[in-house]
Scaffold this motif. Sequence first.
Motif, PDB file in Angstrom:
ATOM      1  N   LYS A  70      50.641  24.681  38.230  1.00  0.00           N
ATOM      2  CA  LYS A  70      50.169  25.606  37.184  1.00  0.00           C
ATOM      3  C   LYS A  70      49.056  26.501  37.732  1.00  0.00           C
ATOM      4  O   LYS A  70      49.051  27.714  37.485  1.00  0.00           O
ATOM      5  CB  LYS A  70      49.656  24.832  35.975  1.00  0.00           C
ATOM      6  CG  LYS A  70      50.743  24.206  35.147  1.00  0.00           C
ATOM      7  CD  LYS A  70      50.132  23.426  33.981  1.00  0.00           C
ATOM      8  CE  LYS A  70      51.171  22.689  33.185  1.00  0.00           C
ATOM      9  NZ  LYS A  70      50.573  21.900  32.102  1.00  0.00           N
TER      10      LYS A  70
ATOM     11  N   LEU B  99      50.531  29.103  40.049  1.00  0.00           N
ATOM     12  CA  LEU B  99      51.237  30.142  39.314  1.00  0.00           C
ATOM     13  C   LEU B  99      50.260  31.134  38.678  1.00  0.00           C
ATOM     14  O   LEU B  99      50.515  32.344  38.670  1.00  0.00           O
ATOM     15  CB  LEU B  99      52.153  29.528  38.254  1.00  0.00           C
ATOM     16  CG  LEU B  99      53.432  28.873  38.784  1.00  0.00           C
ATOM     17  CD1 LEU B  99      54.177  28.171  37.658  1.00  0.00           C
ATOM     18  CD2 LEU B  99      54.335  29.892  39.464  1.00  0.00           C
ATOM     19  N   VAL B 100      49.155  30.627  38.147  1.00  0.00           N
ATOM     20  CA  VAL B 100      48.132  31.515  37.579  1.00  0.00           C
ATOM     21  C   VAL B 100      47.585  32.415  38.680  1.00  0.00           C
ATOM     22  O   VAL B 100      47.442  33.637  38.493  1.00  0.00           O
ATOM     23  CB  VAL B 100      47.011  30.692  36.906  1.00  0.00           C
ATOM     24  CG1 VAL B 100      45.802  31.554  36.598  1.00  0.00           C
ATOM     25  CG2 VAL B 100      47.526  30.020  35.651  1.00  0.00           C
ATOM     26  N   TRP B 101      47.283  31.834  39.838  1.00  0.00           N
ATOM     27  CA  TRP B 101      46.767  32.620  40.971  1.00  0.00           C
ATOM     28  C   TRP B 101      47.780  33.682  41.393  1.00  0.00           C
ATOM     29  O   TRP B 101      47.431  34.846  41.616  1.00  0.00           O
ATOM     30  CB  TRP B 101      46.441  31.684  42.131  1.00  0.00           C
ATOM     31  CG  TRP B 101      45.957  32.403  43.349  1.00  0.00           C
ATOM     32  CD1 TRP B 101      44.693  32.825  43.607  1.00  0.00           C
ATOM     33  CD2 TRP B 101      46.765  32.818  44.458  1.00  0.00           C
ATOM     34  NE1 TRP B 101      44.644  33.472  44.821  1.00  0.00           N
ATOM     35  CE2 TRP B 101      45.908  33.479  45.365  1.00  0.00           C
ATOM     36  CE3 TRP B 101      48.106  32.688  44.774  1.00  0.00           C
ATOM     37  CZ2 TRP B 101      46.358  34.010  46.561  1.00  0.00           C
ATOM     38  CZ3 TRP B 101      48.556  33.221  45.983  1.00  0.00           C
ATOM     39  CH2 TRP B 101      47.687  33.875  46.856  1.00  0.00           C
ATOM     40  N   LEU B 102      49.052  33.278  41.498  1.00  0.00           N
ATOM     41  CA  LEU B 102      50.093  34.214  41.902  1.00  0.00           C
ATOM     42  C   LEU B 102      50.234  35.340  40.884  1.00  0.00           C
ATOM     43  O   LEU B 102      50.366  36.518  41.249  1.00  0.00           O
ATOM     44  CB  LEU B 102      51.431  33.479  42.067  1.00  0.00           C
ATOM     45  CG  LEU B 102      52.618  34.320  42.511  1.00  0.00           C
ATOM     46  CD1 LEU B 102      52.356  34.960  43.873  1.00  0.00           C
ATOM     47  CD2 LEU B 102      53.876  33.477  42.543  1.00  0.00           C
ATOM     48  N   LYS B 103      50.173  35.008  39.615  1.00  0.00           N
ATOM     49  CA  LYS B 103      50.255  36.020  38.561  1.00  0.00           C
ATOM     50  C   LYS B 103      49.098  37.019  38.670  1.00  0.00           C
ATOM     51  O   LYS B 103      49.297  38.233  38.547  1.00  0.00           O
ATOM     52  CB  LYS B 103      50.239  35.327  37.198  1.00  0.00           C
ATOM     53  CG  LYS B 103      50.437  36.247  36.039  1.00  0.00           C
ATOM     54  CD  LYS B 103      50.469  35.442  34.736  1.00  0.00           C
ATOM     55  CE  LYS B 103      50.563  36.348  33.535  1.00  0.00           C
ATOM     56  NZ  LYS B 103      50.556  35.604  32.276  1.00  0.00           N
ATOM     57  N   GLU B 104      47.906  36.504  38.938  1.00  0.00           N
ATOM     58  CA  GLU B 104      46.736  37.379  39.099  1.00  0.00           C
ATOM     59  C   GLU B 104      46.907  38.294  40.307  1.00  0.00           C
ATOM     60  O   GLU B 104      46.598  39.491  40.254  1.00  0.00           O
ATOM     61  CB  GLU B 104      45.459  36.547  39.239  1.00  0.00           C
ATOM     62  CG  GLU B 104      45.051  35.834  37.974  1.00  0.00           C
ATOM     63  CD  GLU B 104      43.939  34.814  38.211  1.00  0.00           C
ATOM     64  OE1 GLU B 104      43.567  34.566  39.379  1.00  0.00           O
ATOM     65  OE2 GLU B 104      43.462  34.255  37.201  1.00  0.00           O
TER      66      GLU B 104
ATOM     67  N   LEU C 124      49.728  39.279  41.708  1.00  0.00           N
ATOM     68  CA  LEU C 124      50.765  40.270  41.433  1.00  0.00           C
ATOM     69  C   LEU C 124      50.249  41.355  40.486  1.00  0.00           C
ATOM     70  O   LEU C 124      50.593  42.530  40.645  1.00  0.00           O
ATOM     71  CB  LEU C 124      52.008  39.591  40.847  1.00  0.00           C
ATOM     72  CG  LEU C 124      52.826  38.755  41.832  1.00  0.00           C
ATOM     73  CD1 LEU C 124      53.922  37.999  41.102  1.00  0.00           C
ATOM     74  CD2 LEU C 124      53.403  39.620  42.935  1.00  0.00           C
ATOM     75  N   ALA C 125      49.415  40.964  39.529  1.00  0.00           N
ATOM     76  CA  ALA C 125      48.839  41.950  38.614  1.00  0.00           C
ATOM     77  C   ALA C 125      47.943  42.914  39.382  1.00  0.00           C
ATOM     78  O   ALA C 125      47.991  44.136  39.147  1.00  0.00           O
ATOM     79  CB  ALA C 125      48.060  41.250  37.502  1.00  0.00           C
TER      80      ALA C 125
ATOM     81  N   TRP D 131      50.107  45.189  41.418  1.00  0.00           N
ATOM     82  CA  TRP D 131      50.769  46.152  40.538  1.00  0.00           C
ATOM     83  C   TRP D 131      49.834  47.300  40.182  1.00  0.00           C
ATOM     84  O   TRP D 131      50.241  48.461  40.144  1.00  0.00           O
ATOM     85  CB  TRP D 131      51.222  45.423  39.265  1.00  0.00           C
ATOM     86  CG  TRP D 131      52.112  46.281  38.389  1.00  0.00           C
ATOM     87  CD1 TRP D 131      51.724  46.964  37.273  1.00  0.00           C
ATOM     88  CD2 TRP D 131      53.489  46.550  38.558  1.00  0.00           C
ATOM     89  NE1 TRP D 131      52.791  47.640  36.746  1.00  0.00           N
ATOM     90  CE2 TRP D 131      53.889  47.396  37.522  1.00  0.00           C
ATOM     91  CE3 TRP D 131      54.426  46.151  39.520  1.00  0.00           C
ATOM     92  CZ2 TRP D 131      55.205  47.853  37.393  1.00  0.00           C
ATOM     93  CZ3 TRP D 131      55.718  46.605  39.370  1.00  0.00           C
ATOM     94  CH2 TRP D 131      56.098  47.439  38.331  1.00  0.00           C
TER      95      TRP D 131
END
Length: 101
Positions: free
Chosen positions: A81, A84-89, A91-92, A95
């Motif tokens: 988890k 995934l939070v780190w990866l989402k950050e 990617l954001a 982006w």
Amino acid sequence: MCSALSPAMRASLLLLLACTAVLAVGARADSPEEPKALVQKVQELAQKASAMAKDAFSRVRESEAAQQARQWLTDNTELVKQRLVWLKEQLAELWKKTPAM
């Protein structure tokens, strides 16, 4: 009752039961001419005791393995988890930095 006993206590109890069974079979021997039958009974009892001990130790091992697996999943679920939070950050942020075409 058996679930409250430790594996060492179970093994000791099993050994005690096997010895008691051997003594009981010996006491039941009607005559000295029956040693072959006595030996066969003792062998059968020893095989049963061995199978019971293997089964008990397998259950204990499986139980410990299952506990470790559950703990591993619990520990690593939280790690996944977090990743995934780190990866989402990441990617954001990526982006945001990407120029619009």
